[in-house]
Write a protein that holds these residues in place. Sequence first.
Motif, PDB file in Angstrom:
ATOM      1  N   VAL A 114     -63.905  23.308  38.026  1.00  0.00           N
ATOM      2  CA  VAL A 114     -62.940  23.799  37.032  1.00  0.00           C
ATOM      3  C   VAL A 114     -61.813  24.567  37.717  1.00  0.00           C
ATOM      4  CG1 VAL A 114     -62.629  25.293  35.007  1.00  0.00           C
ATOM      5  CG2 VAL A 114     -64.641  23.817  35.171  1.00  0.00           C
ATOM      6  N   SER A 115     -62.130  25.378  38.713  1.00  0.00           N
ATOM      7  CA  SER A 115     -61.066  26.146  39.384  1.00  0.00           C
ATOM      8  C   SER A 115     -60.120  25.224  40.154  1.00  0.00           C
ATOM      9  CB  SER A 115     -61.651  27.223  40.293  1.00  0.00           C
ATOM     10  OG  SER A 115     -62.359  26.652  41.350  1.00  0.00           O
ATOM     11  N   SER A 116     -60.610  24.074  40.600  1.00  0.00           N
ATOM     12  CA  SER A 116     -59.718  23.128  41.280  1.00  0.00           C
ATOM     13  C   SER A 116     -58.751  22.475  40.293  1.00  0.00           C
ATOM     14  CB  SER A 116     -60.515  22.061  42.048  1.00  0.00           C
ATOM     15  OG  SER A 116     -61.139  21.154  41.169  1.00  0.00           O
ATOM     16  N   ALA A 117     -59.096  22.508  38.998  1.00  0.00           N
ATOM     17  CA  ALA A 117     -58.199  21.973  37.966  1.00  0.00           C
ATOM     18  C   ALA A 117     -57.183  23.026  37.544  1.00  0.00           C
ATOM     19  CB  ALA A 117     -59.003  21.503  36.753  1.00  0.00           C
ATOM     20  N   SER A 118     -57.678  24.266  37.273  1.00  0.00           N
ATOM     21  CA  SER A 118     -56.770  25.305  36.768  1.00  0.00           C
ATOM     22  C   SER A 118     -57.489  26.643  36.703  1.00  0.00           C
ATOM     23  CB  SER A 118     -56.290  24.908  35.373  1.00  0.00           C
ATOM     24  OG  SER A 118     -55.810  26.001  34.663  1.00  0.00           O
ATOM     25  N   SER A 119     -56.834  27.687  37.194  1.00  0.00           N
ATOM     26  CA  SER A 119     -57.424  29.027  37.099  1.00  0.00           C
ATOM     27  C   SER A 119     -57.481  29.475  35.635  1.00  0.00           C
ATOM     28  CB  SER A 119     -56.643  30.031  37.943  1.00  0.00           C
ATOM     29  OG  SER A 119     -55.300  30.093  37.531  1.00  0.00           O
ATOM     30  N   THR A 120     -56.545  29.004  34.815  1.00  0.00           N
ATOM     31  CA  THR A 120     -56.558  29.316  33.383  1.00  0.00           C
ATOM     32  C   THR A 120     -57.798  28.696  32.733  1.00  0.00           C
ATOM     33  OG1 THR A 120     -54.150  29.363  33.327  1.00  0.00           O
ATOM     34  CG2 THR A 120     -55.280  29.122  31.214  1.00  0.00           C
ATOM     35  N   TYR A 121     -58.093  27.451  33.074  1.00  0.00           N
ATOM     36  CA  TYR A 121     -59.285  26.781  32.535  1.00  0.00           C
ATOM     37  C   TYR A 121     -60.545  27.535  32.931  1.00  0.00           C
ATOM     38  CZ  TYR A 121     -56.586  22.545  31.336  1.00  0.00           C
ATOM     39  OH  TYR A 121     -55.707  21.658  30.789  1.00  0.00           O
ATOM     40  N   LEU A 122     -60.572  28.036  34.157  1.00  0.00           N
ATOM     41  CA  LEU A 122     -61.751  28.778  34.621  1.00  0.00           C
ATOM     42  C   LEU A 122     -61.944  30.035  33.791  1.00  0.00           C
ATOM     43  CD1 LEU A 122     -64.102  29.022  36.581  1.00  0.00           C
ATOM     44  CD2 LEU A 122     -62.559  30.172  38.174  1.00  0.00           C
ATOM     45  N   GLU A 123     -60.871  30.758  33.502  1.00  0.00           N
ATOM     46  CA  GLU A 123     -60.989  31.967  32.682  1.00  0.00           C
ATOM     47  C   GLU A 123     -61.443  31.634  31.260  1.00  0.00           C
ATOM     48  OE1 GLU A 123     -61.106  35.026  33.896  1.00  0.00           O
ATOM     49  OE2 GLU A 123     -60.900  33.906  35.760  1.00  0.00           O
ATOM     50  N   ILE A 124     -60.948  30.527  30.727  1.00  0.00           N
ATOM     51  CA  ILE A 124     -61.382  30.092  29.389  1.00  0.00           C
ATOM     52  C   ILE A 124     -62.864  29.737  29.425  1.00  0.00           C
ATOM     53  CG2 ILE A 124     -61.150  28.264  27.650  1.00  0.00           C
ATOM     54  CD1 ILE A 124     -58.096  28.271  28.361  1.00  0.00           C
ATOM     55  N   LEU A 125     -63.286  29.007  30.451  1.00  0.00           N
ATOM     56  CA  LEU A 125     -64.701  28.641  30.601  1.00  0.00           C
ATOM     57  C   LEU A 125     -65.581  29.893  30.622  1.00  0.00           C
ATOM     58  CD1 LEU A 125     -66.881  26.396  31.297  1.00  0.00           C
ATOM     59  CD2 LEU A 125     -66.468  27.019  33.681  1.00  0.00           C
ATOM     60  N   LYS A 126     -65.172  30.903  31.372  1.00  0.00           N
ATOM     61  CA  LYS A 126     -65.961  32.129  31.498  1.00  0.00           C
ATOM     62  C   LYS A 126     -66.017  32.928  30.200  1.00  0.00           C
ATOM     63  CE  LYS A 126     -65.357  32.815  36.463  1.00  0.00           C
ATOM     64  NZ  LYS A 126     -64.833  33.731  37.502  1.00  0.00           N
ATOM     65  N   SER A 127     -65.070  32.712  29.309  1.00  0.00           N
ATOM     66  CA  SER A 127     -65.058  33.442  28.041  1.00  0.00           C
ATOM     67  C   SER A 127     -65.869  32.733  26.952  1.00  0.00           C
ATOM     68  CB  SER A 127     -63.623  33.634  27.554  1.00  0.00           C
ATOM     69  OG  SER A 127     -63.075  32.401  27.114  1.00  0.00           O
ATOM     70  N   ARG A 128     -66.243  31.482  27.199  1.00  0.00           N
ATOM     71  CA  ARG A 128     -66.979  30.689  26.212  1.00  0.00           C
ATOM     72  C   ARG A 128     -68.486  30.846  26.399  1.00  0.00           C
ATOM     73  NH1 ARG A 128     -63.532  26.236  24.778  1.00  0.00           N
ATOM     74  NH2 ARG A 128     -61.542  27.211  24.310  1.00  0.00           N
ATOM     75  N   ARG A 129     -69.233  30.325  25.439  1.00  0.00           N
ATOM     76  CA  ARG A 129     -70.701  30.346  25.533  1.00  0.00           C
ATOM     77  C   ARG A 129     -71.162  29.539  26.750  1.00  0.00           C
ATOM     78  NH1 ARG A 129     -73.248  27.914  20.357  1.00  0.00           N
ATOM     79  NH2 ARG A 129     -75.168  28.732  21.245  1.00  0.00           N
ATOM     80  N   MET A 130     -72.076  30.125  27.506  1.00  0.00           N
ATOM     81  CA  MET A 130     -72.712  29.439  28.634  1.00  0.00           C
ATOM     82  C   MET A 130     -74.211  29.463  28.354  1.00  0.00           C
ATOM     83  SD  MET A 130     -73.084  27.985  31.642  1.00  0.00           S
ATOM     84  CE  MET A 130     -71.513  27.976  32.463  1.00  0.00           C
ATOM     85  N   ILE A 131     -74.825  28.294  28.285  1.00  0.00           N
ATOM     86  CA  ILE A 131     -76.260  28.197  28.050  1.00  0.00           C
ATOM     87  C   ILE A 131     -76.916  27.836  29.373  1.00  0.00           C
ATOM     88  CG2 ILE A 131     -78.080  27.046  26.739  1.00  0.00           C
ATOM     89  CD1 ILE A 131     -75.889  26.477  24.580  1.00  0.00           C
ATOM     90  N   VAL A 132     -77.921  28.628  29.762  1.00  0.00           N
ATOM     91  CA  VAL A 132     -78.585  28.439  31.054  1.00  0.00           C
ATOM     92  C   VAL A 132     -80.091  28.318  30.852  1.00  0.00           C
ATOM     93  CG1 VAL A 132     -76.758  29.645  32.308  1.00  0.00           C
ATOM     94  CG2 VAL A 132     -78.754  30.926  31.520  1.00  0.00           C
ATOM     95  N   PHE A 133     -80.769  27.814  31.880  1.00  0.00           N
ATOM     96  CA  PHE A 133     -82.200  27.528  31.791  1.00  0.00           C
ATOM     97  C   PHE A 133     -83.110  28.637  32.304  1.00  0.00           C
ATOM     98  CE2 PHE A 133     -82.344  22.574  31.637  1.00  0.00           C
ATOM     99  CZ  PHE A 133     -81.872  22.610  30.339  1.00  0.00           C
ATOM    100  N   SER A 134     -82.550  29.747  32.820  1.00  0.00           N
ATOM    101  CA  SER A 134     -83.426  30.813  33.326  1.00  0.00           C
ATOM    102  C   SER A 134     -82.677  32.133  33.418  1.00  0.00           C
ATOM    103  CB  SER A 134     -83.980  30.456  34.708  1.00  0.00           C
ATOM    104  OG  SER A 134     -82.965  30.560  35.693  1.00  0.00           O
ATOM    105  N   GLU A 135     -83.451  33.214  33.493  1.00  0.00           N
ATOM    106  CA  GLU A 135     -82.870  34.548  33.679  1.00  0.00           C
ATOM    107  C   GLU A 135     -82.164  34.635  35.033  1.00  0.00           C
ATOM    108  OE1 GLU A 135     -82.549  37.103  31.614  1.00  0.00           O
ATOM    109  OE2 GLU A 135     -83.589  36.079  29.979  1.00  0.00           O
ATOM    110  N   ARG A 136     -82.679  33.925  36.031  1.00  0.00           N
ATOM    111  CA  ARG A 136     -82.066  33.913  37.360  1.00  0.00           C
ATOM    112  C   ARG A 136     -80.652  33.326  37.293  1.00  0.00           C
ATOM    113  NH1 ARG A 136     -82.368  30.301  41.995  1.00  0.00           N
ATOM    114  NH2 ARG A 136     -83.489  28.828  40.715  1.00  0.00           N
ATOM    115  N   ILE A 137     -80.497  32.229  36.557  1.00  0.00           N
ATOM    116  CA  ILE A 137     -79.171  31.618  36.409  1.00  0.00           C
ATOM    117  C   ILE A 137     -78.280  32.531  35.571  1.00  0.00           C
ATOM    118  CG2 ILE A 137     -77.886  29.576  35.665  1.00  0.00           C
ATOM    119  CD1 ILE A 137     -80.590  28.014  35.901  1.00  0.00           C
TER     120      ILE A 137
END
Length: 169
Positions: A114-137
Amino acid sequence: MGHGPATANQLLKKNIAVDCFPKENASSQELLNIKECAELANRKILIVRGKGGSETLKKYLSASNQVDYLEVYERIPCKLSKIHKESLMSFVNHPDGASMATSNESLVNIIQLVSSASSTYLEILKSRRMIVFSERIKSTAKNLGFKKIEVTQNPSDEDFVGILFNKKL
């Protein structure tokens, strides 16, 4: 021994006996909390995993067992393609979009892509819901700047969809 319900089901389909596995919160630590695993001693243990996976099982089991790895896959980052760019544009234009990471390696690969596409996209990604499979992730995602991180009860497609659509399974 399996690592969780998904692994156990795949082994059982191949008529391979499964002694125990965590029914909920499948992780290395939960596996080690099971009596059959915690009491292993003087055994030869082969851990089948992806290259660069967690060291938790080996660290604990090596104290009283001979433990080796069989690394059967490797997560390799891909290059940004036209389809990736189109998908990212669609993602940022729909405010209810969510992302998913099944491992720390996949999380890092997502960020690089995502950062190779756009730093703006990366910030949007980080502000959205992220679903992960473990507490470690989850911990890794938090350290990388993600704001809305949710953890599935088990590392399964069903639990991912359940969280995505706010269903209690």
